[in-house]
Design an enzyme around this catalytic site. Structure first.
Site, PDB file in Angstrom:
ATOM      1  N   SER A 114     -17.339  -5.758 -44.758  1.00 49.39           N
ATOM      2  CA  SER A 114     -16.164  -5.302 -43.794  1.00 49.39           C
ATOM      3  C   SER A 114     -14.725  -6.067 -44.516  1.00 49.39           C
ATOM      4  CB  SER A 114     -16.511  -5.921 -42.418  1.00 49.39           C
ATOM      5  OG  SER A 114     -15.638  -5.223 -41.454  1.00 49.39           O
TER       6      SER A 114
ATOM      7  N   ARG B 245     -11.893  -8.294 -28.216  1.00 50.98           N
ATOM      8  CA  ARG B 245     -13.188  -8.568 -28.743  1.00 50.98           C
ATOM      9  C   ARG B 245     -14.099  -7.531 -28.286  1.00 50.98           C
ATOM     10  NH1 ARG B 245     -15.628 -10.428 -33.121  1.00 50.98           N
ATOM     11  NH2 ARG B 245     -17.320 -12.034 -32.844  1.00 50.98           N
TER      12      ARG B 245
ATOM     13  N   ASP C 239     -23.547   3.069 -39.511  1.00 51.63           N
ATOM     14  CA  ASP C 239     -22.232   2.104 -39.582  1.00 51.63           C
ATOM     15  C   ASP C 239     -21.293   3.371 -39.377  1.00 51.63           C
ATOM     16  OD1 ASP C 239     -20.217   0.888 -39.786  1.00 51.63           O
ATOM     17  OD2 ASP C 239     -20.672  -0.152 -41.606  1.00 51.63           O
TER      18      ASP C 239
ATOM     19  N   HIS D 204     -22.707  -1.279 -37.779  1.00 51.87           N
ATOM     20  CA  HIS D 204     -21.965  -2.036 -38.654  1.00 51.87           C
ATOM     21  C   HIS D 204     -22.254  -3.510 -38.972  1.00 51.87           C
ATOM     22  CE1 HIS D 204     -18.407  -2.916 -40.973  1.00 51.87           C
ATOM     23  NE2 HIS D 204     -17.755  -4.050 -40.310  1.00 51.87           N
TER      24      HIS D 204
END
Lengths: 362, 362
Positions: A153, A222, A309, A342
């Protein structure tokens, strides 16, 4: 669609706050930043594992993703450790906390020369600056060239940036679940999170350190992040329509489903260890960054991506692969068929490990 | 991955607030709600187009999605209108605003018998209640049986609920980009939006009507929604990495990318026409709802879904199709290959229209 997923894959170790025990601080001096800002004194938190060999050819640098830190042996505990693919018994492994972060490195919550938190006055950081700061840490550790720079990432973006900014200081790069520039959708997810913070009534333009933090905004940011880290299949496998600590709906306007409880829990837990300004600074840095031209690259390049992902989709890795190949670079790409979205890059210690070992052994 | 997408497909008509001109109000009396609440007096806003024929066999009911209203000729202007698939010259078309909404129907912003806004005291609504309220409107209009009940997303869920709750009052059902129960991921996206509202400092438990609205929370909720309505490909086609009204980054900590501007614009625009409590009530209603057992269904059932719709993915329509077929129901499912994500159901006036016409002509 209920996919069979090994429950062990949902171990949350990868997302827990690490111990600060082994953390060291490198003072790397003043930095002129790419966007024009200046930091008179920069500190970078780092940790090391294993021994640097005599000819200094076994150093591995691990870059963390958005919410990670120097403790890669914790958040990447299926990849980094004794006997694992990034073997701390064989390699000298270094992890840092990114410039702009909040786990020991200079960031918006750090003090300026007058001793006040930077807050709103913290300058814009770019991903290039993060890597420039890491290079100074490498200098201090006496590491001229990394055997491997690896990350997933945001960490994968830094790994590629290393190879472009310092072509002769990296022998191998491994980017997983990553890209060479954020797409509109990736920027959009980051921006919704930023807006949740910026619109929190406690944000106060970023100067909140002497009063209440914008915890609700950061928590929602978040939650938005977590929505993008899983997949439809892994959400279903993990939660389905299970209720939270109840047999039947209560119809009280509150949390009913386990997935609802999970999101608030993850969001609120995050605010205990992360700074809202760092969230803004780091997400902006990865949104700004773009490396279309890979021609400076000298390192061998390994790319891995995951079928499920959808936020860092496979085609972004294919795009890097094709551009590198066209330039005659030594590059490999493996799409791994795993259903955890992911987060697969954090949760998979099997396929990635095999591919990385094989790549490094050639 | 840059996909060729007809720019006309991004016409935003489908998401603009409609005129209130044609809106009528049906007073449908008191309602005992499924979750246990009671509303002493319920009003449902509705609009009609076309003429009911003598034997009352040409009535079509159109159910809106989360943010829609009775004005289906506006938000579904490629499907509903003179000469279109839901032809207002041939059918008597009725649209309502859902119970719990804020476009003329009784909802949290409506007044209780004492003349005060319901706010926090508004009872929990379920999707079954919405449809029960719609049935009373049908009674008042003298419509015993709908030729067709149609809708997308939340509207498609209502269409299916019609066929299960009132099997002998529906001849044909068309669900598009919909499902028979929300998945954990769908609930998760709704919940992140709800938390943005609930954590807004102006929310005040839902009693905000005499002061400032929780506009920032509602705006962020809408941004989260928009992130799920598009696809990676349509975000890229629409915005890519284009900047907003500038040639180069300004590095001022503000909005830089067009997609960032779009999200705040859409979020803030939404707060002008939508009530935060309605957002909570309606998203909870669709999260609660689940219809596993399709055996009561007597209507013919048409399902359409879209390859790029990752928030209401194709497999949810397949699941309905398979369950209906197993029960011997007359059911068709078409997966349409279009790149615009969930919004495809609003933007596509071609494939859906052809499939619907064909289905109704059999």
């Amino acid at each position: 669609m209920r996919v069979e997923i090994d429950p062990g894959l949902f171990d949350e170790n990868a997302r827990t706050a690490p111990s600060e025990a082994g953390r060291q601080i490198a003072s790397i001096g003043a930095m002129d930043l790419l966007a024009g800002g200046h930091l008179p004194h920069v500190e970078i938190a780092y940790e090391t594992w294993g021994e640097l060999n005599e000819d200094r050819t076994n150093a591995v640098f691990v870059c963390h993703a958005l919410s990670g830190d120097s403790h890669c042996i914790g958040w990447w505990d299926r990849i980094v450790g004794p006997g694992l693919a990034i073997d701390t018994e064989r390699f000298f492994v270094v992890g840092t906390n990114a410039l702009g972060g909040c786990q020991g490195s200079t960031g918006p919550s750090s003090s300026d020369p007058e001793g006040n938190p930077w807050g709103s006055r913290f300058p814009v950081i770019q991903l290039q600056d993060m890597v420039a700061a890491q290079a100074r840490v490498a200098d201090q550790l006496g590491i001229e060239k990394w055997h491997l720079v690896a990350g997933g990432s945001m960490g994968g973006m830094q790994a590629l940036e290393w190879g472009i900014q310092f072509p002769d200081r990296v022998a191998n790069i491994w980017m997983t679940a990553s890209c060479s520039a954020h797409s509109a959708m990736q920027i959009g997810f980051n921006e919704a999170g930023r807006q949740a913070i910026l619109r929190d009534s406690h944000f106060n333009g970023g100067d909140y350190y002497d009063s209440q933090q914008p915890s609700n905004g950061l928590s929602v940011a978040r939650m938005i992040g977590h929505l993008s880290y899983l997949s439809d299949a892994s959400f279903t496998a993990k939660f389905g329509r299970s209720l939270q600590d109840k047999e039947n709906f209560e119809f009280n306007g509150g949390i009913e489903f386990a997935v609802e409880s999970y999101l608030s829990y993850q969001g609120d837990k995050f605010t205990q260890r992360f700074d809202a300004n760092s969230y803004l600074v780091l997400t902006k840095a990865i949104d700004y960054w773009s490396r279309e031209d890979l021609s400076p690259l000298q390192a061998r390049l390994l790319l891995t991506s995951f079928t499920s992902d959808w936020i860092y989709p496979n085609h972004q890795s294919v795009s890097i692969f094709e551009r590198a190949q066209k330039l005659g670079k030594e590059v490999e790409h493996h799409e791994i068929d795993l259903p955890m979205g992911h987060d697969s890059f954090l949760l998979d210690g099997e396929h990635q490990a095999r591919i990385l070992r094989n790549f490094l052994s050639q």
